[in-house]
Design a protein around this motif. Structure first.
Motif, mmCIF file in Angstrom:
data_model
loop_
_atom_site.group_PDB
_atom_site.id
_atom_site.type_symbol
_atom_site.label_atom_id
_atom_site.label_comp_id
_atom_site.label_asym_id
_atom_site.label_seq_id
_atom_site.Cartn_x
_atom_site.Cartn_y
_atom_site.Cartn_z
ATOM 1 N N UNK A 38 29.501 22.141 -23.656
ATOM 2 C CA UNK A 38 30.354 21.410 -24.541
ATOM 3 C C UNK A 38 29.705 21.218 -26.125
ATOM 4 N N UNK A 39 28.404 20.684 -25.855
ATOM 5 C CA UNK A 39 27.632 20.631 -27.238
ATOM 6 C C UNK A 39 27.559 21.919 -28.073
ATOM 7 N N UNK A 82 33.600 18.402 -40.139
ATOM 8 C CA UNK A 82 32.762 18.264 -41.249
ATOM 9 C C UNK A 82 32.318 17.171 -41.497
ATOM 10 N N UNK A 83 32.403 15.997 -40.503
ATOM 11 C CA UNK A 83 31.896 14.774 -40.747
ATOM 12 C C UNK A 83 31.378 14.392 -39.097
ATOM 13 N N UNK A 84 30.577 13.478 -39.290
ATOM 14 C CA UNK A 84 29.887 12.689 -37.826
ATOM 15 C C UNK A 84 30.970 12.118 -37.073
ATOM 16 N N UNK A 85 31.930 11.493 -37.591
ATOM 17 C CA UNK A 85 33.131 10.531 -36.850
ATOM 18 C C UNK A 85 33.785 11.701 -36.186
ATOM 19 N N UNK A 86 34.136 12.894 -36.869
ATOM 20 C CA UNK A 86 35.000 13.920 -36.094
ATOM 21 C C UNK A 86 34.096 14.287 -34.819
ATOM 22 N N UNK A 129 34.679 14.621 -30.934
ATOM 23 C CA UNK A 129 34.845 15.642 -30.122
ATOM 24 C C UNK A 129 33.855 15.574 -28.763
ATOM 25 N N UNK A 130 33.050 14.807 -29.027
ATOM 26 C CA UNK A 130 31.833 14.509 -27.987
ATOM 27 C C UNK A 130 32.482 13.770 -26.636
ATOM 28 N N UNK A 131 33.738 13.122 -26.867
ATOM 29 C CA UNK A 131 34.548 12.330 -25.923
ATOM 30 C C UNK A 131 34.573 13.127 -24.616
ATOM 31 N N UNK A 171 27.842 13.487 -18.970
ATOM 32 C CA UNK A 171 26.715 12.803 -19.443
ATOM 33 C C UNK A 171 26.671 11.687 -18.390
ATOM 34 N N UNK A 172 27.843 11.000 -18.079
ATOM 35 C CA UNK A 172 27.841 9.895 -17.126
ATOM 36 C C UNK A 172 27.573 10.601 -15.866
#
Length: 305
Positions: free
Chosen positions: A129-130, A143-147, A151-153, A159-160
């Protein structure tokens, strides 16, 4: 133990000495092997648990570093050089995770292997995924860390899963260590009793052999004393049973030969006494006849005068 009567006394004593030395050597070897076995088990336990804990710690550390580098990649999205540097660091941590999982698998129990397999699947899902997110960043789709964080959600499940497997693995290793420590404590407490039991067994065997040797010496001597006492009291019918082939048996046979000669001599003396007694009786009888004839002759002479 009748066979001891056929062994020379010196050989019996050497046999006892050899048995004692062999028993001591065997007891020493048994004690040494017992100590070495327990030491080896303790060492293997310490080494195995240390390596397992170390591997789990490396996995935990590598996962934490990978998550940190993941965030650094997002925070440096505008700096291509820094993004590539943190991406390389992230790849290195993923390789470390896989290597640590492989080490842990070599030391794991079947249940722990299942947990490690679940952890590996979670890491593989996170990795896949990463890398997809990195591809989106390269294509300019993010283009930004928040997006990027958004996308990591979907990857949080992987991860859990990895985090839960890691926590369960830590609990399993701890429980295994406690169980092995208890087992080592039990066998460690049994080891002195095993050595003590072996010592008692060897002591009993040595005592039985010593008593048998003492009996094989004392018994024929007692028989010899009783027979010699009977002979001293005039009972020459007492016999020596010289069945052994040791020194006492040789003495018994020599005394038996002497007894045979003595009985023969006594028999000859008795025969001589009987002959003397018979001759004495005949002489006495002849003397009586001569006395009677002399008296008759004297009476005849008296009548004639």
């Amino acid at each position: 133990m009748n066979f001891l009567f056929n062994i020379r006394i010196r050989s019996r004593l050497l046999l006892l000495l050899a048995f004692s030395l062999a028993a001591l050597l065997a007891l020493g070897a048994f004690s040494t092997l017992t100590i070495q076995r327990e030491t080896g088990r303790a060492t293997a336990f310490i080494d195995g648990e240390f390596e397992a804990v170390q591997a789990v710690s490396e996995v935990r550390s590598a996962i934490g570093n990978a998550r940190r580098y993941e965030k650094d990649v997002f925070l440096n999205m505008g700096d291509e050089k820094e993004t590539l540097r943190y991406t390389d660091l992230w790849n290195a941590e993923l390789a470390s995770i896989r290597k640590a999982i492989a080490r842990a698998l070599a030391l794991a129990s079947p249940a722990e292997a299942a947990l490690l397999d679940g952890m590996r699947k979670g890491i593989e899902g996170y990795d896949k995924g990463f890398r997809a997110i990195l591809g989106q960043m390269e294509r300019g789709e993010l283009n930004d860390p928040w997006a990027a964080n958004k996308a990591m959600a979907p990857l949080k499940t992987d991860i859990r899963q990895a985090d839960k497997a890691l926590a369960d693995l830590s609990v399993s290793i701890s429980a295994r260590a406690i169980a092995q420590r208890k087992a080592l404590a039990v066998t460690g407490s049994q080891a002195p009793w095993l050595v003590a039991g072996a010592t008692v067994g060897v002591s009993v065997l040595a005592t039985l052999l010593l008593l048998a040797i003492i009996h094989s010496i004392i018994s024929p001597i007692k028989h010899l004393q009783d027979t010699a006492g009977a002979w001293g009291n005039g009972d020459l019918t007492a016999q020596l049973n010289a069945s052994g082939r040791d020194e006492i048996g040789d003495v018994q046979r020599d005394l038996g030969s002497m007894h045979t000669a003595l009985v023969q001599l006594v028999g000859e003396v008795r025969s001589g006494v009987d002959i003397v007694r018979n001759n004495t009786a005949e002489i006495t009888h002849a003397n009586g006849d001569l006395s009677d004839r002399t008296e008759q002759a004297a009476n005849s002479l008296q009548k004639a005068s």
